[in-house]
Design an enzyme around this catalytic site. Structure first.
Site, short mmCIF file in Angstrom:
data_model
loop_
_atom_site.label_atom_id
_atom_site.label_comp_id
_atom_site.label_asym_id
_atom_site.label_seq_id
_atom_site.Cartn_x
_atom_site.Cartn_y
_atom_site.Cartn_z
N LYS A 34 137.96 4.57 -41.43
CA LYS A 34 138.86 3.44 -41.13
C LYS A 34 139.69 3.10 -42.36
O LYS A 34 139.38 3.56 -43.47
CB LYS A 34 138.06 2.23 -40.66
CG LYS A 34 137.15 1.65 -41.73
CD LYS A 34 136.18 0.62 -41.18
CE LYS A 34 135.30 0.07 -42.28
NZ LYS A 34 134.08 -0.55 -41.76
N TYR A 251 152.79 -13.57 -68.33
CA TYR A 251 152.94 -14.84 -67.64
C TYR A 251 151.79 -15.79 -67.99
O TYR A 251 150.64 -15.37 -68.08
CB TYR A 251 152.93 -14.62 -66.13
CG TYR A 251 154.17 -13.95 -65.61
CD1 TYR A 251 155.42 -14.56 -65.77
CD2 TYR A 251 154.09 -12.74 -64.96
CE1 TYR A 251 156.57 -13.94 -65.28
CE2 TYR A 251 155.23 -12.12 -64.47
CZ TYR A 251 156.47 -12.73 -64.63
OH TYR A 251 157.59 -12.12 -64.15
C1 LIG Z 1 132.85 0.10 -42.22
C2 LIG Z 1 131.69 0.32 -41.39
C3 LIG Z 1 130.67 1.23 -41.76
C4 LIG Z 1 130.63 1.90 -43.11
O1 LIG Z 1 130.15 0.99 -44.08
P1 LIG Z 1 129.95 1.43 -45.61
O2 LIG Z 1 129.30 0.27 -46.24
O3 LIG Z 1 131.32 1.69 -46.15
O4 LIG Z 1 129.12 2.65 -45.59
C5 LIG Z 1 129.66 1.49 -40.85
N1 LIG Z 1 129.63 0.87 -39.65
C6 LIG Z 1 130.57 -0.01 -39.27
C7 LIG Z 1 130.47 -0.67 -37.94
C8 LIG Z 1 131.62 -0.33 -40.12
O5 LIG Z 1 132.54 -1.22 -39.74
#
Ligand SMILES: *Cc1c(COP(=O)(O)O)cnc(C)c1O
Length: 360
Positions: A34, A251
């Site tokens: 993702k 800044y």
């Molecule tokens: C993002 C996600 C993962 C992976 O999690 P990590 O901590 O990056 O391994 C697994 N399951 C779901 C439902 C997620 O949204």
């Protein structure tokens, strides 16, 4: 051209997949790609992770992109359908979906897909984000098994504290209340649980962050698990300022020199995805020597202390994170986690990305 760039080391990505397999040799791997593979590039990462069993993404558009690039893996939509119109497309393209609420089941019943949909039936075991309540699970599962629009069912939940002291035992107990006489496959473990809780592995595991070589634990470096950083964010020094005690940079003049200080100005800022909240302990590598951030990060530039790096000059190489500077360490210095920093770079759409194979 501006010297800022990202390189993605596909060899390290493959190494990290092997580490997942060492931790979880008997489970199928649903690689979580993702957010554009946590900022590393969805298609390129999928291409380099050939030994996986499935790919999890957020949006149907990402799943379609994978299919159009020829990927024949199982593909899972992690939050399921947002709209009824997505269901026919998913069914035609053989894309599996999480279902976490009755409204989504109703959408399927209305859309009447021609091919049965494979579902990951998501239960809320304590995170209170997505999922059906466990107490209702027997009826729910029975009705879905009898629904001709629905194909394979996988039982799924997600841990809130696999990376924390609280652990997973409460959620595991909840999960075990779901009846499973017919041996439906199960999918529970994220990266932290893959590393720490083998009892949660079952038929599927869902590694995300560990594939990219960052740590799911705030207190433990990824290198302790032999994970290798995949992303390197590098730039150069584009200007140098010599300032005296009492003078400031940037800044808000938030850094005021206590002594004569040589300041390197680096082409990278918060608009590129470097965290603006980073404090002055934030590590930076200049000409292969470790130093640190100075002052406040600007939109397009930041400042680095090069007082003790005698060979630093305009054009000197800078690593913001990568093989030498861990993204977890930088994240710690800005009160966040590696996940956020990795995603931010590609979200900025300003940093050119290239893929390398082990070598520089
Ligand atoms: C993002 C996600 C993962 C992976 O999690 P990590 O901590 O990056 O391994 C697994 N399951 C779901 C439902 C997620 O949204």
């Amino acid at each position: 051209m501006r010297p800022l760039s990202v390189s993605i080391d596909t060899q390290s990505l493959k190494n990290n997949l092997n580490i997942v397999k060492k931790f979880s040799p008997n489970s199928k791997i649903m690689a979580v790609l993702k957010a554009n593979a946590y900022g590393h590039g969805l298609i390129e990462c999928a291409r380099n992770l050939n030994a996986i069993d499935g790919i999890a993404v957020l949006n149907l558009s990402e799943a379609i992109d994978l299919r159009e690039h020829g990927f024949e893996h199982k593909i899972l939509l992690l939050e399921g359908f947002f709209d009824k119109s997505e269901i026919g497309i998913a069914s035609r393209m053989g894309i599996d979906s999480v279902v976490h609420c009755h409204e989504q089941i109703e959408m399927i019943n209305q859309a009447k897909p021609k091919k049965p949909l494979n579902l990951h039936l998501k239960f809320n075991t304590g995170m209170n984000r997505l999922g059906f309540p466990v107490h209702d699970s027997a009826n729910l599962i029975n009705s879905l098994i009898q629904n001709p629009l629905i194909g394979e069912i996988t039982l799924m939940t997600h841990f809130a504290n696999a990376d924390e002291a609280a652990g997973i035992s409460d959620q595991m107990n909840q999960f075990h209340h779901i009846p499973n006489e017919i041996n439906l496959e199960r999918s529970l473990a994220n990266s932290a649980a893959i590393i720490k809780y083998p009892e949660s592995h079952y038929e599927w595991v869902r590694p995300g962050i560990m594939l990219y070589g960052a740590s799911p634990f705030s207190a433990t470096n990824a290198s302790e698990f032999k994970l290798q950083p995949v992303m390197s964010l590098t730039s150069e020094i584009i200007a140098i300022q010599d300032i005296n005690a009492g003078e400031s940079v940037g800044y808000g003049s938030s850094f005021i020199a206590k002594k004569k200080t040589r300041v390197g100005v680096v082409a990278c800022g918060y608009a590129d995805g470097y965290p603006r909240q980073a404090n002055s302990k934030s590590p930076i590598l200049v000409n292969d020597k470790k130093t640190h951030l100075l002052g406040r990060v600007s939109m397009d530039m930041l400042y680095v202390d090069i007082t003790d790096i005698s060979d630093a000059k305009i054009g000197s190489s800078v690593e913001l994170w990568g093989k030498n500077i861990s993204v977890d360490e930088v994240a710690e210095c800005s009160g966040t986690v590696g996940y956020e920093l990795l995603c931010a770079i590609s979200a900025s759409k300003r940093v050119p990305m290239r893929y390398v194979d082990g070598k520089k």
